[in-house]
Design a protein around this motif. Structure first.
Motif, PDB file in Angstrom:
ATOM      1  N   PRO A 159     -13.314  -6.174 -25.406  1.00 25.06           N
ATOM      2  CA  PRO A 159     -14.482  -5.477 -25.942  1.00 25.06           C
ATOM      3  C   PRO A 159     -15.668  -6.457 -25.942  1.00 25.06           C
ATOM      4  O   PRO A 159     -15.499  -7.629 -26.278  1.00 25.06           O
ATOM      5  CB  PRO A 159     -14.058  -5.120 -27.376  1.00 25.06           C
ATOM      6  N   GLY A 160     -16.802  -5.999 -25.499  1.00 23.29           N
ATOM      7  CA  GLY A 160     -17.970  -6.884 -25.390  1.00 23.29           C
ATOM      8  C   GLY A 160     -18.037  -7.575 -24.031  1.00 23.29           C
ATOM      9  O   GLY A 160     -19.028  -8.234 -23.718  1.00 23.29           O
ATOM     10  N   GLY A 161     -16.998  -7.422 -23.231  1.00 24.53           N
ATOM     11  CA  GLY A 161     -16.981  -8.021 -21.889  1.00 24.53           C
ATOM     12  C   GLY A 161     -17.882  -7.241 -20.930  1.00 24.53           C
ATOM     13  O   GLY A 161     -18.331  -6.137 -21.235  1.00 24.53           O
ATOM     14  N   SER A 162     -18.149  -7.852 -19.771  1.00 20.59           N
ATOM     15  CA  SER A 162     -19.060  -7.201 -18.808  1.00 20.59           C
ATOM     16  C   SER A 162     -18.394  -7.053 -17.451  1.00 20.59           C
ATOM     17  O   SER A 162     -17.489  -7.818 -17.098  1.00 20.59           O
ATOM     18  CB  SER A 162     -20.318  -8.046 -18.606  1.00 20.59           C
ATOM     19  N   ALA A 163     -18.915  -6.099 -16.687  1.00 19.62           N
ATOM     20  CA  ALA A 163     -18.415  -5.898 -15.322  1.00 19.62           C
ATOM     21  C   ALA A 163     -19.600  -5.689 -14.395  1.00 19.62           C
ATOM     22  O   ALA A 163     -20.478  -4.865 -14.678  1.00 19.62           O
ATOM     23  CB  ALA A 163     -17.488  -4.694 -15.276  1.00 19.62           C
ATOM     24  N   VAL A 164     -19.656  -6.455 -13.302  1.00 20.59           N
ATOM     25  CA  VAL A 164     -20.722  -6.286 -12.310  1.00 20.59           C
ATOM     26  C   VAL A 164     -20.077  -5.778 -11.021  1.00 20.59           C
ATOM     27  O   VAL A 164     -19.184  -6.421 -10.460  1.00 20.59           O
ATOM     28  CB  VAL A 164     -21.470  -7.616 -12.066  1.00 20.59           C
ATOM     29  N   LEU A 165     -20.532  -4.604 -10.593  1.00 19.41           N
ATOM     30  CA  LEU A 165     -19.951  -3.975  -9.402  1.00 19.41           C
ATOM     31  C   LEU A 165     -21.023  -3.780  -8.338  1.00 19.41           C
ATOM     32  O   LEU A 165     -22.106  -3.263  -8.631  1.00 19.41           O
ATOM     33  CB  LEU A 165     -19.389  -2.587  -9.758  1.00 19.41           C
ATOM     34  N   ALA A 180     -24.381 -15.782 -16.334  1.00 16.80           N
ATOM     35  CA  ALA A 180     -23.789 -14.746 -17.198  1.00 16.80           C
ATOM     36  C   ALA A 180     -23.549 -15.216 -18.633  1.00 16.80           C
ATOM     37  O   ALA A 180     -23.086 -14.428 -19.467  1.00 16.80           O
ATOM     38  CB  ALA A 180     -22.479 -14.255 -16.584  1.00 16.80           C
ATOM     39  N   GLY A 181     -23.832 -16.474 -18.913  1.00 11.53           N
ATOM     40  CA  GLY A 181     -23.655 -16.994 -20.285  1.00 11.53           C
ATOM     41  C   GLY A 181     -22.187 -17.028 -20.691  1.00 11.53           C
ATOM     42  O   GLY A 181     -21.856 -16.782 -21.853  1.00 11.53           O
ATOM     43  N   LEU A 182     -21.317 -17.324 -19.737  1.00 15.29           N
ATOM     44  CA  LEU A 182     -19.880 -17.308 -20.035  1.00 15.29           C
ATOM     45  C   LEU A 182     -19.465 -18.581 -20.776  1.00 15.29           C
ATOM     46  O   LEU A 182     -19.919 -19.682 -20.443  1.00 15.29           O
ATOM     47  CB  LEU A 182     -19.082 -17.198 -18.724  1.00 15.29           C
ATOM     48  N   ALA A 183     -18.592 -18.402 -21.752  1.00 14.65           N
ATOM     49  CA  ALA A 183     -18.122 -19.558 -22.524  1.00 14.65           C
ATOM     50  C   ALA A 183     -17.107 -20.343 -21.695  1.00 14.65           C
ATOM     51  O   ALA A 183     -16.491 -19.793 -20.781  1.00 14.65           O
ATOM     52  CB  ALA A 183     -17.461 -19.060 -23.803  1.00 14.65           C
ATOM     53  N   GLU A 184     -16.944 -21.614 -22.067  1.00 20.02           N
ATOM     54  CA  GLU A 184     -15.920 -22.414 -21.377  1.00 20.02           C
ATOM     55  C   GLU A 184     -14.569 -21.725 -21.580  1.00 20.02           C
ATOM     56  O   GLU A 184     -14.283 -21.214 -22.663  1.00 20.02           O
ATOM     57  CB  GLU A 184     -15.890 -23.824 -21.991  1.00 20.02           C
ATOM     58  N   GLY A 185     -13.753 -21.678 -20.560  1.00 16.15           N
ATOM     59  CA  GLY A 185     -12.439 -21.048 -20.686  1.00 16.15           C
ATOM     60  C   GLY A 185     -12.481 -19.540 -20.431  1.00 16.15           C
ATOM     61  O   GLY A 185     -11.451 -18.865 -20.547  1.00 16.15           O
ATOM     62  N   GLY A 239     -15.588 -23.977 -12.510  1.00 21.98           N
ATOM     63  CA  GLY A 239     -14.643 -24.404 -13.548  1.00 21.98           C
ATOM     64  C   GLY A 239     -14.127 -23.285 -14.438  1.00 21.98           C
ATOM     65  O   GLY A 239     -13.552 -23.545 -15.485  1.00 21.98           O
ATOM     66  N   PHE A 240     -14.311 -22.008 -14.022  1.00 23.53           N
ATOM     67  CA  PHE A 240     -13.770 -20.889 -14.814  1.00 23.53           C
ATOM     68  C   PHE A 240     -12.400 -20.488 -14.279  1.00 23.53           C
ATOM     69  O   PHE A 240     -12.127 -20.632 -13.092  1.00 23.53           O
ATOM     70  CB  PHE A 240     -14.681 -19.655 -14.710  1.00 23.53           C
ATOM     71  N   SER A 241     -11.580 -19.925 -15.152  1.00 25.05           N
ATOM     72  CA  SER A 241     -10.303 -19.374 -14.706  1.00 25.05           C
ATOM     73  C   SER A 241     -10.565 -18.016 -14.085  1.00 25.05           C
ATOM     74  O   SER A 241     -11.459 -17.286 -14.536  1.00 25.05           O
ATOM     75  CB  SER A 241      -9.367 -19.177 -15.887  1.00 25.05           C
ATOM     76  N   SER A 272      -0.444  -3.852 -13.214  1.00 27.62           N
ATOM     77  CA  SER A 272      -0.418  -3.935 -14.670  1.00 27.62           C
ATOM     78  C   SER A 272      -1.133  -5.228 -15.084  1.00 27.62           C
ATOM     79  O   SER A 272      -0.711  -6.326 -14.730  1.00 27.62           O
ATOM     80  CB  SER A 272       1.050  -3.867 -15.092  1.00 27.62           C
ATOM     81  N   LEU A 273      -2.242  -5.068 -15.786  1.00 27.16           N
ATOM     82  CA  LEU A 273      -3.044  -6.222 -16.206  1.00 27.16           C
ATOM     83  C   LEU A 273      -2.964  -6.331 -17.722  1.00 27.16           C
ATOM     84  O   LEU A 273      -2.908  -5.300 -18.416  1.00 27.16           O
ATOM     85  CB  LEU A 273      -4.508  -6.019 -15.789  1.00 27.16           C
ATOM     86  N   ASP A 274      -2.976  -7.552 -18.248  1.00 21.50           N
ATOM     87  CA  ASP A 274      -2.914  -7.708 -19.709  1.00 21.50           C
ATOM     88  C   ASP A 274      -4.139  -7.050 -20.338  1.00 21.50           C
ATOM     89  O   ASP A 274      -5.275  -7.336 -19.929  1.00 21.50           O
ATOM     90  CB  ASP A 274      -2.901  -9.199 -20.086  1.00 21.50           C
ATOM     91  N   PRO A 275      -3.916  -6.178 -21.341  1.00 18.98           N
ATOM     92  CA  PRO A 275      -5.067  -5.512 -21.963  1.00 18.98           C
ATOM     93  C   PRO A 275      -5.997  -6.522 -22.645  1.00 18.98           C
ATOM     94  O   PRO A 275      -5.529  -7.524 -23.201  1.00 18.98           O
ATOM     95  CB  PRO A 275      -4.453  -4.562 -22.991  1.00 18.98           C
ATOM     96  N   GLU A 276      -7.281  -6.261 -22.570  1.00 22.67           N
ATOM     97  CA  GLU A 276      -8.315  -7.066 -23.233  1.00 22.67           C
ATOM     98  C   GLU A 276      -8.132  -8.567 -23.004  1.00 22.67           C
ATOM     99  O   GLU A 276      -8.189  -9.369 -23.931  1.00 22.67           O
ATOM    100  CB  GLU A 276      -8.348  -6.732 -24.728  1.00 22.67           C
ATOM    101  N   SER A 277      -7.892  -8.932 -21.750  1.00 19.08           N
ATOM    102  CA  SER A 277      -7.643 -10.345 -21.438  1.00 19.08           C
ATOM    103  C   SER A 277      -8.759 -10.966 -20.591  1.00 19.08           C
ATOM    104  O   SER A 277      -8.772 -12.164 -20.377  1.00 19.08           O
ATOM    105  CB  SER A 277      -6.324 -10.474 -20.667  1.00 19.08           C
ATOM    106  N   VAL A 278      -9.691 -10.128 -20.119  1.00 17.51           N
ATOM    107  CA  VAL A 278     -10.689 -10.600 -19.152  1.00 17.51           C
ATOM    108  C   VAL A 278     -12.079 -10.581 -19.788  1.00 17.51           C
ATOM    109  O   VAL A 278     -12.442  -9.638 -20.483  1.00 17.51           O
ATOM    110  CB  VAL A 278     -10.649  -9.693 -17.895  1.00 17.51           C
ATOM    111  N   ASP A 279     -12.874 -11.643 -19.536  1.00 15.93           N
ATOM    112  CA  ASP A 279     -14.230 -11.704 -20.102  1.00 15.93           C
ATOM    113  C   ASP A 279     -15.267 -11.081 -19.176  1.00 15.93           C
ATOM    114  O   ASP A 279     -16.271 -10.537 -19.632  1.00 15.93           O
ATOM    115  CB  ASP A 279     -14.632 -13.167 -20.333  1.00 15.93           C
TER     116      ASP A 279
END
Ligand code: SAM
Length: 434
Positions: free
Chosen positions: A362-368, A42-47, A68-70, A251-258
């Motif tokens: 914004p710019g994040g992805s979701a695979v369902l 998925a080309g995810l950045a470290e962290g 090694g991802f959170s 309740s999830l933190d807004p715009e917190s997930v990649d």
């Protein structure tokens, strides 16, 4: 945009369920290989932070952890929270498991105590058998569930230790073996014995040896992990939370997930709690909710909702047409029970998708991973409906891969009466958030 994503079949494959994955084979889960391939490509950045809002047996959180991802994994079923937590036990803990299990067993043998006549295990087990199983469970709880984990409204499962969770999973496996006579070929269902049927009676020695064998197997799987290339080191680098939560109200933190990787509950009239009835009975002393109210809150609940639900435009055009066809279907209970339980499904799903979308950056992805099904002769084209619903919550479909599979919907009423294709279509839908 999703060209680089490596998508293998999300179909469960018994052959691939080796090692840790095999200890709690979850019929609704996708394979580790599937989650691993997606996250690696998925080309995810470290962290980067990954979310699975319907984490089930914890395949996503486990794969993320190993890479090694959170990650954060949510599930409403406490059994699945424990299973997902156990899967994260650090390989360095393998050494403790066997001596701990031996102590727990000898304590359980020495002091079995009395059994509450209302104990839920009595639904399947004869009193002496239930008493010993409960004694093992009590000793796991006494020795490993600390005061931080306990609260007035039950146990904070999110705080349960990996060791306690692992021993609970060993106990679940043993109980599954005990109640095997009440399972059918349908993996989603465990029945209770009829009044004239005998309940399961097994000697203490067999129970103890099955439990110990499960713990031995889990220890071996952990040791094998330690011997893999990275020595299980990534376990300590990443930060993983497994939470018991209802996605319709979390309740999830807004715009917190990649990145979101998940398979939402199916719309095939499967009660997700029914398959874990015996595990829920094991956990009953730790829980504040009973199995019925848990079942009601589930997405895909087979219980009629207690309130009126109106069709919403947010659910999309295909969903609206499907619901109208279902409501006017000539068959019994279509306009009543089935219409109302389907309304409940789409209502909960839309609420949940809105929350998941808000949590994505914004710019994040979701695979369902989504499966279609049939209601009588009506095609419940969930992949299309989910894509339309997701679009109404700010998610754009960028790629869709389809896989054909034999489906559990084949076991539902209507299969013989109505002419419809066999099996089901499992679609991997890739969305991006603007
Ligand atoms: C298809 S399964 C996910 C399986 C997972 N991908 C795995 O590999 O094991 C869907 C999960 O959604 C959970 N679920 C159903 N309703 C829920 C709700 N309202 N909130 C959170 N989880 C829910 C079920 O307990 C079930 O474990």
């Amino acid at each position: 945009m999703f060209d680089e994503l490596s998508i293998v079949s999300p179909k469960r494959n018994k052959r691939l369920q080796t090692g840790w994955e095999g200890f709690f084979p979850y019929y609704a889960g996708f394979p580790e290989l599937f989650a691993n391939e997606i996250l690696k490509s998925a080309g995810l950045a470290e962290g980067a932070k990954i979310l699975d809002p319907w984490n089930g047996s914890g395949t996503t959180t486990y794969a993320a952890d190993r890479l090694g991802f959170s990650s954060v994994g949510l599930d409403l079923n406490p059994v699945m929270v424990i299973v997902a937590r156990a899967r994260l036990l650090a390989p360095s803990e393998a050494d403790h498991l066997r001596p701990l299990a031996a102590t727990i067993l000898s304590q359980a043998r020495a002091a079995q105590g009395t059994l509450d006549p209302e104990d839920r295990l009595l639904a399947w087990l004869a009193p002496e058998t239930a008493r010993f199983v409960r004694a093992i469970e009590k000793n796991i709880r006494r020795s490993l569930v600390g005061s931080l984990t306990k609260s007035a409204d039950g146990i904070h499962l999110d705080r349960i230790s990996g060791t306690a969770a692992t021993l609970y999973v060993a106990l679940f496996g043993m109980c599954r073996r005990l109640v095997a006579p009440y399972r059918s070929s349908n993996p989603t269902w465990l029945r209770c014995p009829k009044p004239q049927e005998q309940k399961v009676a097994v000697s203490m020695a067999s129970i103890a040896s099955w439990f110990a064998a499960n713990v031995r197997g889990m220890t071996r799987a952990l040791v094998a992990l330690q011997e893999t290339a990275d020595g299980g080191e990534s376990f300590s680098k990443s930060c993983t939370s497994i939470l018991r939560a209802n996605t319709t109200s979390v309740s999830l933190d807004p715009e917190s997930v990649d990145f979101v990787l998940t398979s939402p509950p199916y719309c095939t009239r499967i009660d997700y709690t029914a398959a874990t009835r015996v595990e829920l009975a094991v956990l009953a002393p730790l829980l504040a909710t009973d199995a019925k109210s848990l079942g009601q809150q589930m997405i895909g609940s087979t219980q009629v909702p207690g309130h009126t639900i109106a069709v919403s435009e947010e659910w999309g055009e295909t969903c609206g047409k499907f619901l109208e066809a279902l409501r006017s279907h000539h068959s019994k209970a279509s306009s009543g029970y089935y219409y109302r339980t389907h309304l409940d499904y789409f209502d909960k799903m839309s609420c949940s998708l809105a929350r998941v979308s808000k949590a994505l950056k914004p710019g994040g992805s979701a695979v369902l991973v989504v499966q279609d099904s049939y209601y009588k002769n009506l095609h419940n084209d969930l992949p299309v409906m989910m894509a339309e619903m997701a679009a109404n919550h700010g998610l754009t479909l960028g790629r869709r891969d389809d896989f054909h599979l034999r489906s559990m919907s084949d076991v539902h009423p209507g299969r013989k009466t109505y002419d419809r294709p066999k099996g089901a279509n499992e679609s991997v839908l890739c969305f991006s958030k603007h």
